[in-house]
Write a protein that holds these residues in place. Sequence first.
Motif, short mmCIF file in Angstrom:
data_model
loop_
_atom_site.label_atom_id
_atom_site.label_comp_id
_atom_site.label_asym_id
_atom_site.label_seq_id
_atom_site.Cartn_x
_atom_site.Cartn_y
_atom_site.Cartn_z
N ALA A 163 19.66 108.55 -39.85
CA ALA A 163 19.83 109.79 -39.09
C ALA A 163 18.82 110.81 -39.59
O ALA A 163 18.62 110.95 -40.80
CB ALA A 163 21.26 110.33 -39.25
N ALA A 164 18.18 111.52 -38.66
CA ALA A 164 17.13 112.47 -39.03
C ALA A 164 17.23 113.72 -38.18
O ALA A 164 17.72 113.69 -37.03
CB ALA A 164 15.75 111.83 -38.88
N PHE A 165 16.75 114.81 -38.75
CA PHE A 165 16.55 116.05 -38.00
C PHE A 165 15.06 116.35 -38.03
O PHE A 165 14.47 116.46 -39.11
CB PHE A 165 17.35 117.21 -38.61
N ALA A 166 14.46 116.47 -36.86
CA ALA A 166 13.00 116.61 -36.77
C ALA A 166 12.37 115.42 -37.48
O ALA A 166 12.65 114.27 -37.14
CB ALA A 166 12.56 117.95 -37.34
N ASP A 219 18.50 112.62 -34.53
CA ASP A 219 17.82 111.41 -34.06
C ASP A 219 18.31 110.23 -34.90
O ASP A 219 18.20 110.24 -36.13
CB ASP A 219 16.30 111.58 -34.20
N PHE A 220 18.83 109.20 -34.22
CA PHE A 220 19.35 108.00 -34.89
C PHE A 220 18.45 106.81 -34.55
O PHE A 220 18.17 106.56 -33.37
CB PHE A 220 20.80 107.71 -34.47
N ARG A 221 18.03 106.10 -35.59
CA ARG A 221 17.21 104.89 -35.42
C ARG A 221 17.98 103.70 -35.96
O ARG A 221 18.47 103.73 -37.10
CB ARG A 221 15.88 105.02 -36.17
N THR A 237 16.59 84.18 -34.94
CA THR A 237 16.92 85.59 -35.19
C THR A 237 15.94 86.51 -34.49
O THR A 237 14.72 86.38 -34.66
CB THR A 237 16.92 85.88 -36.70
N VAL A 238 16.46 87.43 -33.71
CA VAL A 238 15.65 88.46 -33.06
C VAL A 238 16.14 89.82 -33.55
O VAL A 238 17.21 89.93 -34.16
CB VAL A 238 15.76 88.36 -31.51
N THR A 239 15.35 90.85 -33.30
CA THR A 239 15.68 92.19 -33.77
C THR A 239 15.98 93.10 -32.60
O THR A 239 15.16 93.25 -31.70
CB THR A 239 14.53 92.78 -34.60
N VAL A 240 17.18 93.68 -32.62
CA VAL A 240 17.56 94.68 -31.62
C VAL A 240 17.27 96.06 -32.21
O VAL A 240 17.71 96.39 -33.32
CB VAL A 240 19.05 94.55 -31.26
N LYS A 241 16.51 96.85 -31.47
CA LYS A 241 16.16 98.19 -31.91
C LYS A 241 16.72 99.20 -30.91
O LYS A 241 16.60 99.01 -29.70
CB LYS A 241 14.65 98.36 -32.02
N ALA A 242 17.32 100.26 -31.46
CA ALA A 242 17.89 101.30 -30.61
C ALA A 242 17.51 102.67 -31.17
O ALA A 242 17.41 102.85 -32.39
CB ALA A 242 19.41 101.17 -30.54
N ARG A 243 17.30 103.61 -30.26
CA ARG A 243 17.07 104.99 -30.63
C ARG A 243 18.01 105.87 -29.82
O ARG A 243 18.02 105.82 -28.58
CB ARG A 243 15.63 105.41 -30.38
N LYS A 261 22.06 110.01 -25.69
CA LYS A 261 21.22 109.12 -24.89
C LYS A 261 20.61 108.07 -25.80
O LYS A 261 19.99 108.41 -26.81
CB LYS A 261 20.11 109.91 -24.17
N CYS A 262 20.80 106.79 -25.45
CA CYS A 262 20.31 105.69 -26.28
C CYS A 262 19.38 104.79 -25.47
O CYS A 262 19.65 104.50 -24.29
CB CYS A 262 21.47 104.85 -26.84
N LYS A 263 18.32 104.37 -26.10
CA LYS A 263 17.39 103.40 -25.53
C LYS A 263 17.39 102.16 -26.42
O LYS A 263 17.31 102.27 -27.64
CB LYS A 263 15.98 103.98 -25.43
N VAL A 264 17.43 100.99 -25.79
CA VAL A 264 17.54 99.74 -26.53
C VAL A 264 16.45 98.78 -26.05
O VAL A 264 16.18 98.68 -24.85
CB VAL A 264 18.92 99.07 -26.33
N HIS A 265 15.82 98.09 -26.99
CA HIS A 265 14.91 97.00 -26.65
C HIS A 265 15.00 95.92 -27.71
O HIS A 265 15.50 96.15 -28.82
CB HIS A 265 13.48 97.51 -26.47
#
Length: 269
Positions: A163-166, A219-221, A237-243, A261-265
């Motif tokens: 978790a981050a701010f700026a 901001d969550f990564r 094994t594959v890697t799921v990334k979300a922001r 709002k979350c984006k996943v790839h």
Amino acid sequence: MAMSDLVHPQPPPQPPQPPPTEEKRPDFSRDSAANTPSDSYVIQFPKDHIYRVPPPENEYRSKAYARRAARQKRRTCCRCLAWTAGAFAVLALALASAAAVLYLVFQPKIPNYSIDSIAVRGLNLSSNTADRPLSPELDVAIRADNPNKKIAIYYRDGSSVAAAFADAVLCRGAWPVFYQGKRNVTVFITALKGSGIRLSGATRKSLTAAVNRGAVPLDFRVEVPVRVKFGAVTSWTVTVKARCDVTLDKLTADASVLSKKCKVHVDFF
């Protein structure tokens, strides 16, 4: 007849023997060696008949041989490249065909993730604590939705949640290890912790202003290694990334989520 009258045969006369001569010994002197013939010969050529390059009358033939060898080498290299390209093309076609079959049969969909709530502790931004390092803690409730009818998901160890701010990372944690079945929704809470976090003067001022406005953007990564189960077959094994971009009304234990709002790839390799 008297015995004296008998004639006895006489041996033939021997030829006269030559007088003994002294045995000749080989003469190993220098003059003798120089005059003795040997099996080795030295052939001398004039200096103008020694060529470092083919003579003019053989130059065309030498160049023809060189061109023929170069063409043969090029043909060999081209043949090897053609075989290699063909093998890769066949492999790519086979993989594409297999992927198309899997897609048509299983119709895979990317999972959906969202953040339901966040409880914040350890982010005291009062002026009395301006010089002290922060130790923020966030309890984040995450909703994981697997919409697939024929695909299950194994969430594996080695994940990362931050978790981050700026540009300032406040705390980190991990995604839990669990199995998510087909068409399943799982809500879990993961704890993110930070220690000795020092914010720059500009970042602290910006975060304080956001708290005063009642709208704090975080901001969550997320990076999670997973394995996907297609029927009886489990993938590599594959890697799921979300922001996820989340806005809170305040930085307390009873904070409310104003927007998310979350984006996943997925990284397959």
